[in-house]
Design a protein around this motif. Structure first.
Motif, PDB file in Angstrom:
ATOM      1  N   PHE A  17      32.161   5.736  81.504  1.00  0.00           N
ATOM      2  CA  PHE A  17      32.371   4.664  82.481  1.00  0.00           C
ATOM      3  C   PHE A  17      33.153   5.242  83.653  1.00  0.00           C
ATOM      4  O   PHE A  17      34.147   5.948  83.441  1.00  0.00           O
ATOM      5  CB  PHE A  17      33.169   3.512  81.873  1.00  0.00           C
ATOM      6  N   GLY A  18      32.725   4.933  84.867  1.00  0.00           N
ATOM      7  CA  GLY A  18      33.428   5.378  86.060  1.00  0.00           C
ATOM      8  C   GLY A  18      33.980   4.195  86.829  1.00  0.00           C
ATOM      9  O   GLY A  18      33.349   3.138  86.897  1.00  0.00           O
ATOM     10  N   GLU A  38      39.477   8.162  97.697  1.00  0.00           N
ATOM     11  CA  GLU A  38      39.576   7.178  96.618  1.00  0.00           C
ATOM     12  C   GLU A  38      40.425   7.694  95.463  1.00  0.00           C
ATOM     13  O   GLU A  38      40.840   8.857  95.418  1.00  0.00           O
ATOM     14  CB  GLU A  38      38.174   6.856  96.090  1.00  0.00           C
ATOM     15  N   TYR A  39      40.641   6.780  94.527  1.00  0.00           N
ATOM     16  CA  TYR A  39      41.137   7.109  93.197  1.00  0.00           C
ATOM     17  C   TYR A  39      39.951   6.866  92.265  1.00  0.00           C
ATOM     18  O   TYR A  39      39.247   5.863  92.403  1.00  0.00           O
ATOM     19  CB  TYR A  39      42.317   6.219  92.810  1.00  0.00           C
ATOM     20  N   TYR A  40      39.725   7.766  91.344  1.00  0.00           N
ATOM     21  CA  TYR A  40      38.552   7.643  90.478  1.00  0.00           C
ATOM     22  C   TYR A  40      38.969   7.840  89.031  1.00  0.00           C
ATOM     23  O   TYR A  40      39.558   8.860  88.679  1.00  0.00           O
ATOM     24  CB  TYR A  40      37.481   8.673  90.859  1.00  0.00           C
ATOM     25  N   LEU A  41      38.667   6.848  88.216  1.00  0.00           N
ATOM     26  CA  LEU A  41      38.982   6.906  86.785  1.00  0.00           C
ATOM     27  C   LEU A  41      37.689   7.066  86.001  1.00  0.00           C
ATOM     28  O   LEU A  41      36.723   6.329  86.227  1.00  0.00           O
ATOM     29  CB  LEU A  41      39.684   5.621  86.348  1.00  0.00           C
ATOM     30  N   GLN A  42      37.666   8.041  85.101  1.00  0.00           N
ATOM     31  CA  GLN A  42      36.517   8.200  84.207  1.00  0.00           C
ATOM     32  C   GLN A  42      36.985   8.020  82.769  1.00  0.00           C
ATOM     33  O   GLN A  42      37.971   8.622  82.356  1.00  0.00           O
ATOM     34  CB  GLN A  42      35.867   9.568  84.362  1.00  0.00           C
ATOM     35  N   ILE A  43      36.274   7.176  82.052  1.00  0.00           N
ATOM     36  CA  ILE A  43      36.557   6.948  80.632  1.00  0.00           C
ATOM     37  C   ILE A  43      35.414   7.541  79.826  1.00  0.00           C
ATOM     38  O   ILE A  43      34.259   7.111  79.942  1.00  0.00           O
ATOM     39  CB  ILE A  43      36.716   5.444  80.326  1.00  0.00           C
ATOM     40  N   GLN A  44      35.745   8.549  79.038  1.00  0.00           N
ATOM     41  CA  GLN A  44      34.759   9.244  78.209  1.00  0.00           C
ATOM     42  C   GLN A  44      35.497   9.838  77.017  1.00  0.00           C
ATOM     43  O   GLN A  44      36.509  10.534  77.205  1.00  0.00           O
ATOM     44  CB  GLN A  44      34.060  10.349  79.004  1.00  0.00           C
ATOM     45  N   PRO A  45      35.058   9.578  75.810  1.00  0.00           N
ATOM     46  CA  PRO A  45      35.779  10.090  74.635  1.00  0.00           C
ATOM     47  C   PRO A  45      36.067  11.588  74.734  1.00  0.00           C
ATOM     48  O   PRO A  45      35.155  12.397  74.904  1.00  0.00           O
ATOM     49  CB  PRO A  45      34.811   9.786  73.484  1.00  0.00           C
ATOM     50  N   VAL A  50      33.818  -0.985  88.854  1.00  0.00           N
ATOM     51  CA  VAL A  50      33.266  -0.353  87.652  1.00  0.00           C
ATOM     52  C   VAL A  50      31.818   0.010  87.939  1.00  0.00           C
ATOM     53  O   VAL A  50      30.978  -0.845  88.194  1.00  0.00           O
ATOM     54  CB  VAL A  50      33.353  -1.298  86.434  1.00  0.00           C
ATOM     55  N   MET A  51      31.526   1.291  87.912  1.00  0.00           N
ATOM     56  CA  MET A  51      30.222   1.780  88.352  1.00  0.00           C
ATOM     57  C   MET A  51      29.144   1.548  87.295  1.00  0.00           C
ATOM     58  O   MET A  51      29.433   1.402  86.108  1.00  0.00           O
ATOM     59  CB  MET A  51      30.343   3.257  88.723  1.00  0.00           C
ATOM     60  N   ARG A  52      27.907   1.524  87.751  1.00  0.00           N
ATOM     61  CA  ARG A  52      26.766   1.303  86.872  1.00  0.00           C
ATOM     62  C   ARG A  52      26.657   2.406  85.820  1.00  0.00           C
ATOM     63  O   ARG A  52      26.902   3.570  86.106  1.00  0.00           O
ATOM     64  CB  ARG A  52      25.469   1.281  87.686  1.00  0.00           C
ATOM     65  N   ILE A  53      26.296   2.013  84.611  1.00  0.00           N
ATOM     66  CA  ILE A  53      26.105   2.997  83.540  1.00  0.00           C
ATOM     67  C   ILE A  53      24.686   3.558  83.569  1.00  0.00           C
ATOM     68  O   ILE A  53      24.382   4.568  82.934  1.00  0.00           O
ATOM     69  CB  ILE A  53      26.418   2.373  82.162  1.00  0.00           C
TER      70      ILE A  53
END
Length: 220
Positions: free
Chosen positions: A84-85, A99-106, A64-67
């Motif tokens: 959040f990345g 890689e696989y990269y997930l981004q969570i953003q409304p 979980v990457m830095r915000i």
């Protein structure tokens, strides 16, 4: 799954992107980050079963990457990202690369994979692999099911000129001119909040997996 509170925190952060608000809402941030870590823990386990190159020892807290934004060289001085990345490397423990990269953003969440902006040595190796084995890559990225999920692979940032060591009439010049080798699939807020979110996202990673294998083989 992602909780509604996590998305709400990110929504409010957009309008309150300053240190005072963030510190006043630090407890909400910590809970949102813990929510991401829970999802990432499950996702790493599931993706490891699909892609053995994903280490079972990968620390979800580090994935979980830095915000916090690096604003030193940016005109945008807001201190926090509005998303959040999550980086899940397809080989080893170092984040980034293939890689696989997930981004969570409304309203703007997505799952992605491949290799974004490879370093010069890796870019050269990937282009060489395309030149030698383009049929293998095209079999992956031109598959109708793949295109339906991820769109046209060639429609991402390309060089304006022909890359060194290749000619303009190369039948695979569109692939050789690519600067990145990535795909992504948008996720709705409803999808990331689903009880089966980790399983569903892992299922999309399984479709990305052959591309990551091609890229890993290219760079050794």
């Amino acid at each position: 799954m992602i909780k509604a509170q996590t998305l709400n925190f990110l929504k409010e952060l957009v309008d309150n992107n300053n240190r005072e608000w963030f510190q006043a809402n630090k407890e909400r941030y910590d809970k949102a980050r813990e929510n991401l870590i829970e999802l990432t823990t499950s996702l790493i386990s599931k993706v490891h079963q699909i892609d053995p190159g994903v280490s079972a020892d990968l620390d979800p807290k580090k994935s979980v990457m830095r915000i916090y934004r690096d604003i030193r060289f940016s005109n945008n001085k807001t201190p926090y990202k509005n998303n959040f990345g999550v980086s899940i490397p397809s080989h080893g423990l170092k984040l980034g690369g293939v890689e696989y990269y997930l981004q969570i953003q409304p309203g703007k969440s997505f799952i992605a994979g491949g290799y974004w902006m490879p370093e010069a040595e890796h870019l050269k190796a990937i282009r060489q692999e395309i030149d030698y084995n383009a049929a293998d890559l095209k079999k992956i990225v031109d598959n109708p099911g793949f295109v339906k999920l991820f769109g046209e692979f060639r429609k991402q940032e390309q060089l304006k000129t022909v890359p060194r060591d290749y000619s303009a009439d190369n039948e695979n010049i569109e692939l050789l001119k690519l600067k990145s080798f990535i795909v992504f699939h948008q996720l709705t807020d409803k999808e990331v909040q689903s009880a089966t979110a980790a399983e569903d996202i892992a299922g999309l990673c399984s479709k990305i997996y052959p591309l990551n294998v091609f890229l890993k083989n290219a760079i050794g």
